[in-house]
Scaffold this active site. Structure first.
Site, short mmCIF file in Angstrom:
data_model
loop_
_atom_site.label_atom_id
_atom_site.label_comp_id
_atom_site.label_asym_id
_atom_site.label_seq_id
_atom_site.Cartn_x
_atom_site.Cartn_y
_atom_site.Cartn_z
N SER A 227 -40.64 13.90 20.93
CA SER A 227 -41.18 12.69 20.33
C SER A 227 -40.23 12.13 19.28
O SER A 227 -39.50 12.87 18.61
CB SER A 227 -42.56 12.96 19.71
OG SER A 227 -42.45 13.86 18.62
N ILE A 228 -40.23 10.82 19.15
CA ILE A 228 -39.40 10.17 18.15
C ILE A 228 -39.80 10.63 16.75
O ILE A 228 -38.96 10.79 15.86
CB ILE A 228 -39.51 8.64 18.28
CG1 ILE A 228 -38.88 8.18 19.60
CG2 ILE A 228 -38.83 7.94 17.10
CD1 ILE A 228 -39.02 6.69 19.86
N VAL B 296 -56.50 8.47 14.78
CA VAL B 296 -56.71 7.15 14.18
C VAL B 296 -57.87 6.37 14.81
O VAL B 296 -58.05 5.20 14.52
CB VAL B 296 -55.42 6.30 14.24
CG1 VAL B 296 -54.35 6.91 13.37
CG2 VAL B 296 -54.94 6.13 15.68
N ALA C 201 -51.99 3.68 25.47
CA ALA C 201 -52.74 2.77 26.34
C ALA C 201 -53.23 3.59 27.53
O ALA C 201 -52.53 4.51 27.98
CB ALA C 201 -51.87 1.62 26.82
N TYR D 117 -44.62 -2.33 31.37
CA TYR D 117 -44.99 -2.01 30.00
C TYR D 117 -46.32 -2.65 29.62
O TYR D 117 -47.05 -2.16 28.76
CB TYR D 117 -43.88 -2.46 29.04
CG TYR D 117 -43.82 -1.64 27.78
CD1 TYR D 117 -43.35 -0.33 27.80
CD2 TYR D 117 -44.22 -2.17 26.56
CE1 TYR D 117 -43.28 0.42 26.64
CE2 TYR D 117 -44.15 -1.43 25.39
CZ TYR D 117 -43.68 -0.13 25.44
OH TYR D 117 -43.63 0.61 24.29
N LYS E 196 -47.20 -3.87 20.83
CA LYS E 196 -45.99 -3.82 20.02
C LYS E 196 -45.70 -5.16 19.35
O LYS E 196 -45.20 -5.21 18.22
CB LYS E 196 -44.80 -3.38 20.87
CG LYS E 196 -44.87 -1.93 21.34
CD LYS E 196 -44.92 -0.95 20.18
CE LYS E 196 -44.81 0.48 20.66
NZ LYS E 196 -44.93 1.46 19.55
N THR F 285 -39.57 10.40 26.22
CA THR F 285 -40.67 10.94 25.43
C THR F 285 -41.90 11.08 26.31
O THR F 285 -41.95 10.57 27.44
CB THR F 285 -41.01 10.03 24.25
OG1 THR F 285 -41.48 8.76 24.77
CG2 THR F 285 -39.78 9.78 23.37
N LEU F 286 -42.92 11.75 25.77
CA LEU F 286 -44.18 11.92 26.51
C LEU F 286 -44.78 10.57 26.86
O LEU F 286 -45.25 10.35 27.98
CB LEU F 286 -45.15 12.74 25.66
CG LEU F 286 -46.51 13.06 26.31
CD1 LEU F 286 -46.32 13.96 27.52
CD2 LEU F 286 -47.42 13.74 25.28
N ALA F 287 -44.76 9.63 25.91
CA ALA F 287 -45.32 8.30 26.16
C ALA F 287 -44.53 7.53 27.20
O ALA F 287 -45.09 6.86 28.08
CB ALA F 287 -45.38 7.52 24.85
#
Length: 255
Positions: free
Chosen positions: A18-19, A65, A95, A155, A162, A193-195
């Site tokens: 992850s970032i 969150v 998402a 996307y 975003k 990444t995972l996303a």
């Protein structure tokens, strides 16, 4: 040691790719004391497994969150265990998978709401919850992506999220500027990444980026971490409300 003596909270770390983890490593290298957030206990176990790679043990905070109450609890835990903060990093996005697999036209109301709530509103939520802890001269960072500006097939609704995130950065920068708190975003090029793996055609996206970017390569995780160090440090004291691109120059290309 650009962040020596500073305290930074990073929400949320998912795994070693992850970032958020790359930023955590960069912050730790530069001397920051860390708070690492994770979404749930399952992901918390993955974060705990990474701790030995850091020079100093961080404070771990569970944060989903989806509710205001969870953000308030996290802020209170940080206040009790850490006190004030110099930096807060928002690295949260989600998402439903069907919204990334189906045509954008077929985005459901529920998928749209979920993506915007988790990926965009959460920046406002966390800023409000942690604002009392962030010192004057502090820095808030968010992670975004170029699809907020141009069409990136598949996307879909995340691009809308975003775009909303970047607008939120500007409004928060305006409102918090009087308190000396800066708010910026990093637009990272595609990373494994995972996303990202949830986006159809991601491998092709990496190849296209590599071929078209001025540097003729993909970026690496540590480059985003280094940019985050800059934005968290006093070296960027005059920068707020900006989106800083770390994408090997891809965003400047017209064709």
């Amino acid at each position: 040691m650009l962040l020596q003596g500073k305290k930074a909270a990073i929400f949320n770390v998912a795994n070693k790719r992850s970032i958020a983890w790359a930023i955590a490593q960069a912050f730790a290298r530069e001397g920051a004391e860390l708070v690492l957030g994770y979404q749930n206990e399952r992901l918390g176990e993955k974060v705990r497994a990474l701790i030995p790679e850091l020079p100093k043990e961080p404070v771990l905070v569970e944060l989903d969150v989806a509710t205001d109450e969870a953000a308030a609890r996290a802020a209170e835990q940080v206040r009790q265990q850490v006190g004030e903060l110099d930096v807060m990093v928002h690295s949260l996005a989600y998402a439903p998978s069907e919204a990334l697999e189906q045509p954008f036209l077929e985005t459901s109301r529920e998928a749209f709401r979920t993506a915007l709530e988790v990926s965009t509103y959460s920046l406002i939520l966390l800023t409000r919850a942690f604002r009392p802890l962030i010192k004057p001269g502090g820095s808030i960072l968010a992670l975004t992506y170029y699809a907020s500006q141009k069409v990136v097939p598949n996307y879909n609704v995340m691009a809308v999220a975003k775009a909303g995130l970047e607008v939120s950065v500007r409004y928060l920068a305006w409102e918090l500027g009087e308190a000396g708190i800066r708010v910026n975003a990093i637009s990272a090029g595609p990373l494994n990444t995972l996303a990202a793996r949830g986006i159809a055609g991601f491998t092709g996206m990496l190849q296209h980026h590599r071929e078209k970017a001025p540097l003729r390569r993909n970026i690496e995780h540590h480059e985003v971490g280094d940019a985050a160090v800059f934005l968290a440090s006093s070296l960027s004291s005059g920068i707020t409300g900006e989106v800083i691109y770390v994408d090997a120059g891809y965003h400047i290309m017209g064709v």
